[in-house]
Design a protein around this motif. Sequence first.
Motif, PDB file in Angstrom:
ATOM      1  N   UNK A   1       1.334  -0.886  -0.339  1.00 41.34           N
ATOM      2  CA  UNK A   1      -0.359   0.079   0.150  1.00 41.34           C
ATOM      3  C   UNK A   1       1.308   1.226  -0.159  1.00 41.34           C
ATOM      4  N   UNK A   2       2.070   1.478   1.362  1.00 43.22           N
ATOM      5  CA  UNK A   2       2.487   2.190   0.457  1.00 43.22           C
ATOM      6  C   UNK A   2       2.758   2.490  -0.697  1.00 43.22           C
ATOM      7  N   UNK A   3       4.019   1.469  -1.004  1.00 40.11           N
ATOM      8  CA  UNK A   3       4.630   1.351  -2.777  1.00 40.11           C
ATOM      9  C   UNK A   3       3.631   1.875  -2.998  1.00 40.11           C
ATOM     10  N   UNK A   4       2.094   1.537  -3.747  1.00 40.29           N
ATOM     11  CA  UNK A   4       1.315   2.224  -3.977  1.00 40.29           C
ATOM     12  C   UNK A   4       0.653   3.707  -4.400  1.00 40.29           C
ATOM     13  N   UNK A   5       0.959   3.789  -3.167  1.00 38.20           N
ATOM     14  CA  UNK A   5       0.407   4.959  -2.383  1.00 38.20           C
ATOM     15  C   UNK A   5       1.599   5.615  -3.348  1.00 38.20           C
ATOM     16  N   UNK A   6       2.819   5.553  -2.734  1.00 34.09           N
ATOM     17  CA  UNK A   6       4.213   6.473  -4.116  1.00 34.09           C
ATOM     18  C   UNK A   6       3.500   5.990  -4.947  1.00 34.09           C
ATOM     19  N   UNK A   7       4.006   5.680  -5.734  1.00 38.91           N
ATOM     20  CA  UNK A   7       3.624   5.354  -7.358  1.00 38.91           C
ATOM     21  C   UNK A   7       3.035   6.525  -7.909  1.00 38.91           C
ATOM     22  N   UNK A   8       1.881   6.706  -7.477  1.00 33.69           N
ATOM     23  CA  UNK A   8       0.514   7.413  -7.694  1.00 33.69           C
ATOM     24  C   UNK A   8       0.723   8.566  -7.355  1.00 33.69           C
ATOM     25  N   UNK A   9       0.966   9.109  -6.831  1.00 36.51           N
ATOM     26  CA  UNK A   9       0.527  10.625  -5.898  1.00 36.51           C
ATOM     27  C   UNK A   9       2.628  11.172  -5.157  1.00 36.51           C
ATOM     28  N   UNK A  10       3.509  10.680  -5.664  1.00 35.90           N
ATOM     29  CA  UNK A  10       4.440  11.146  -5.763  1.00 35.90           C
ATOM     30  C   UNK A  10       5.229  13.020  -5.825  1.00 35.90           C
ATOM     31  N   UNK A  11       5.744  13.321  -5.156  1.00 42.11           N
ATOM     32  CA  UNK A  11       6.143  15.329  -6.018  1.00 42.11           C
ATOM     33  C   UNK A  11       6.561  14.776  -4.605  1.00 42.11           C
ATOM     34  N   UNK A  12       6.756  16.626  -3.647  1.00 42.36           N
ATOM     35  CA  UNK A  12       8.052  17.477  -3.292  1.00 42.36           C
ATOM     36  C   UNK A  12       7.007  17.535  -1.794  1.00 42.36           C
ATOM     37  N   UNK A  13       5.822  17.822  -2.250  1.00 41.09           N
ATOM     38  CA  UNK A  13       5.348  18.450  -1.099  1.00 41.09           C
ATOM     39  C   UNK A  13       4.684  16.792  -0.593  1.00 41.09           C
ATOM     40  N   UNK A  14       4.768  15.589  -1.194  1.00 37.59           N
ATOM     41  CA  UNK A  14       4.750  14.070  -0.428  1.00 37.59           C
ATOM     42  C   UNK A  14       5.436  13.710   0.608  1.00 37.59           C
ATOM     43  N   UNK A  15       6.802  14.430   0.208  1.00 41.79           N
ATOM     44  CA  UNK A  15       7.837  13.878   0.948  1.00 41.79           C
ATOM     45  C   UNK A  15       7.358  13.150   1.766  1.00 41.79           C
ATOM     46  N   UNK A  16       7.968  14.467   3.347  1.00 38.45           N
ATOM     47  CA  UNK A  16       7.424  14.546   4.420  1.00 38.45           C
ATOM     48  C   UNK A  16       6.373  13.679   5.095  1.00 38.45           C
ATOM     49  N   UNK A  17       5.204  13.682   4.757  1.00 38.03           N
ATOM     50  CA  UNK A  17       4.116  11.994   4.748  1.00 38.03           C
ATOM     51  C   UNK A  17       4.070  10.837   4.459  1.00 38.03           C
ATOM     52  N   UNK A  18       6.109  10.693   3.139  1.00 37.76           N
ATOM     53  CA  UNK A  18       6.167   9.386   2.982  1.00 37.76           C
ATOM     54  C   UNK A  18       7.064   8.637   4.007  1.00 37.76           C
ATOM     55  N   UNK A  19       8.057   9.915   4.179  1.00 35.42           N
ATOM     56  CA  UNK A  19       8.797   9.936   5.725  1.00 35.42           C
ATOM     57  C   UNK A  19       8.366   9.604   7.225  1.00 35.42           C
ATOM     58  N   UNK A  20       7.878  10.192   6.791  1.00 38.75           N
ATOM     59  CA  UNK A  20       6.194   9.726   8.135  1.00 38.75           C
ATOM     60  C   UNK A  20       5.622   8.228   8.494  1.00 38.75           C
ATOM     61  N   UNK A  21       5.394   7.897   7.043  1.00 36.03           N
ATOM     62  CA  UNK A  21       4.043   6.807   7.510  1.00 36.03           C
ATOM     63  C   UNK A  21       5.036   5.836   7.539  1.00 36.03           C
ATOM     64  N   UNK A  22       6.766   6.200   6.272  1.00 40.34           N
ATOM     65  CA  UNK A  22       8.006   5.092   6.848  1.00 40.34           C
ATOM     66  C   UNK A  22       8.145   4.774   8.795  1.00 40.34           C
ATOM     67  N   UNK A  23       8.079   5.927   9.050  1.00 45.25           N
ATOM     68  CA  UNK A  23       8.523   6.339  10.704  1.00 45.25           C
ATOM     69  C   UNK A  23       7.781   5.342  11.281  1.00 45.25           C
ATOM     70  N   UNK A  24       6.261   6.080  11.112  1.00 39.74           N
ATOM     71  CA  UNK A  24       5.324   5.872  11.542  1.00 39.74           C
ATOM     72  C   UNK A  24       4.746   3.711  11.648  1.00 39.74           C
ATOM     73  N   UNK A  25       5.018   3.486  10.319  1.00 42.50           N
ATOM     74  CA  UNK A  25       4.926   1.669  10.464  1.00 42.50           C
ATOM     75  C   UNK A  25       6.023   0.884  10.922  1.00 42.50           C
ATOM     76  N   UNK A  26       6.914   2.018  10.582  1.00 44.23           N
ATOM     77  CA  UNK A  26       8.254   0.825  11.661  1.00 44.23           C
ATOM     78  C   UNK A  26       8.206   1.142  13.031  1.00 44.23           C
TER      79      UNK A  26
END
Length: 958
Positions: A270-295
């Motif tokens: 799900x994380x990979x699919x979301x990033x593949x569909x909504x990549x962009x500089x605005x979502x970098x911190x969101x993606x990093x936060x998601x990685x940190x949260x699920x870890x």
Amino acid sequence: MGEFIVMAVAALLLVPVTALVLSIVALVRLGRLEKRLAALRGGVAENVPAPAGTPPPPPPPPPTPRPAPEPAAPRPAVPPPPPRAPRPPLIHWENFTAVKLMSWIGGFTLFLGAVFFAKYSIDNGWLTPVMRVGAGFVLGAVAVLLGLKLHGRYDVTGQTLAAAGAASLYAVCFSAHALYGFLGPIETFGFLTLVTVLSFLLAARMNSRYIAVLALLGGFLVPPLVSTGVDRPLGLFGYITLLNVGLWALVARKGWGFLWFLAAGGTALVMAGWWNKFPGLANVNVAAGVCLWFTAFFAAAQFRLEKLGKDDRWTGHAAGALPLFALLMAGALLGRFGRDLPSTAFPMAALFGADAATAFLALRRPAGHRYYTAAGILLFLILFSWTENNLTAATLPAALAAYLLVGGMHGALALVFERRGAPKGSRWVSQLFPAALLLPLTAGLLSDLTVSVFVWPVLFGLNLIALGVAVATGFFAVALAALVLTFFSIYTWIPRLSAGGLAELLVVVGAMGLVFAGAGLWWARRSARAQLPATESPRGWPAESRFLFPALAGALPHILLATAAGRLRPADPSALFGVTALVSALLLGIAGFAGQSVAAVALVALGGAGFVQYAWQVAAFAPPAIWPTLAWTTAFALGFLLVPFLGGARFSRNRFVWMSAALSGPVHFFLYHHAFSAVDPAGRWGLLPAAWAAVSLIALVGAFRRLPGDFPHRQSLLALFGAVALFFITLIFPLQFDKEWLTLAWALEGVALLWLYRRIPHPGLKTWAFGLVAVAFARLALNPAIFDYHPRVGARFFNWYLYAYGATALCAFLAARLWPAAPSPGRWERRAPGLLAALGTGLLFLLLNIEIADFFSEGAALTFNLRGSLAQDLAYTLGWGLFGLGLIVTGLVRRLKTAQWSGLALLGVTIGKLYLHDVWRLTTLFRSAAFAGLAVMLILGSFLFQHYQARAKEASRE
């Protein structure tokens, strides 16, 4: 639209065909099972006893008699093993295929059909949003209730319907929030929580892994199936979190660890699919936060499962694999956007969190070490690549904080893993990581950004961590790697500095010297306290490290200082030499407080200090700086010289400290001479070696008094001090004069060293003496440029050839005379006096020919002509004959066979020259005189041979 219809029809056709095939397979297998059951029943019937009244069967015929076998030793009777019952198969394939698998496929197909039908109706406007949501809730609830109703009598069918209903409720709840906005965040959270609890309560109540798997698949498939293309990451990952909470609760109750591993995989997808569909500089911190949260989520879930006793290898794999995925995703974020990131705090936090999660897992489970090792290697590669390509001034603080934080964590883990006996892979990663982080730090220094002052505290912080790890774990390679990488980092930074950056560089190099030389000093004192032999080292370090590490810790800062002197060329060397003095003093401290195996670093300190001074003088010395230069050179020279005299007992019994004191004069003398020569190139500086000779003689007297009488190296050190004093004495002449005086000085020093050997019997003095005389001979005999030293003058015989060749030959004869007889001399020592005498003889023969050539030469150049005038030819012949006769006489008097045969050989050459060349150019009268003179020399030589032979016979008779 057409593709969707084709897919739907294919799915509808595939389900019944698959069910039919599976049914046929089940029936065939069921027939085979019935035949096997009938065979087993027949075997049981044969063993049933016959009813009463049945006649007994006829007796069997008597057996044929056989010869009796030989008697054998009786063996104990072993009862036959009981018959083993056939093992039941692990999976009852007939029941599984005909009942469970068909039901599961049907339930999942029903769910897919409902989802696709709902989407089709939505796309075509068949149902209003309210109708869609209401119908979805009703159908899902009906499926769940029907499944509960059928549970108990038709378990598989009930489980299938309940799972399909729960998955439908997930879809409806998510659609009501994300698609239509009927439910706000709070309401959606509440409904999804209820559906999640309901789904996994059903799985727990029905004790069905299938319900749990279908609920998991349905839950993770809902986002891509009903996605509208609008980015709502909070709702999406909040939903995934709730789904994982329900899965964890079920795993915690039932112990189905495989379900948790599947949850980790679904979360990563799900994380990979979301990033593949909504990549962009605005979502970098969101993606990093998601990685940190699920870890963090999966790490906490694993910790709680361990506390509950419900963990297994699958839950461990889930807790280890998800941080690796988070590392990859955070590294991809850093690598893709690079310099565009305004701040790297969130991606760096994701990297650190994933690494910490694998470390946590390694501390909890032995199998977690493989994930920790992989995460450490992956993290290093990510940091190195990002630092080399995308580091900016804005992101530098976050990078430095990450380096120090990760290095400190791995340094602490190195101690823990070493104490627990962890696998080598984990220990090596944790031990090498602080030092390895110096590589990305070096890459940052090589980039175009302005180096922040905070880089150096981080660099030395990593060094302190690495040194602490090396000392605590005994892994010497860590300390060595930290030292070499630090040197490389500073060395590659120097070319980027301007002249104004010297102060910062000196602070950095001084800190490097303090850190590593201080570590070497502490380690040397620890070795001394442990009283270890020279072949051992504390904490498992190799024996070579006792000298290697302190030597490198001193040599590498000196190389950096010399490089800075050559590149930056400061006009005033005071700051540069001050840092050099600091590093040299630390090395002398190591030499004083360590054993003999480490004390050689005193020579490293002397060589390094001389190298830095020489590099600065060559690159930047100017006459106005003569007095600061002389002051610093004097301070260095006297500092090394006075250490063993003013130091304590540790220094007075340290051979290498004494050696550095003795050699301090020659090393710094050339620096004096270079400075004075730069000020006055035509000056005569004979007073310089005279002053140093006086200082060296005073040091020799002090060494006699200071060196203990029982010190095993006393004679060697006294010989070294004496040789240095004689070196300066003999250096006075070539510096005050020039050219041939240097050759004469070497010959005189060779004789002086042999004279010193009679007072200080050190074998090295003899070797150096022989070498100096041999070099002096080669300089006069094999150096054609010597005849260009001075123009030819009118003086005959009493010229510079006479004192140059004659004095050097005399030194060779004196050296042969002073050569001491050893108790058990080697082969070369027995031949050394004869070789020295031969060198002197050769110089005299050359002098004879040079003087004859000079007598007959004309002009300003010396010319050799063996076919010149008749007088010149006869002069050569007469001179050679007299020289040969002198050799014969000397050989007879001194009983030297070599001299006798050399004289005879030279006479033979002379006779040949006379007969074949000279006499044919004479008139008859002079030809007779020549033959008469030759006859007289031959008769005289024969007489002398006979005379000394007779005396030798009489002496032998007596």
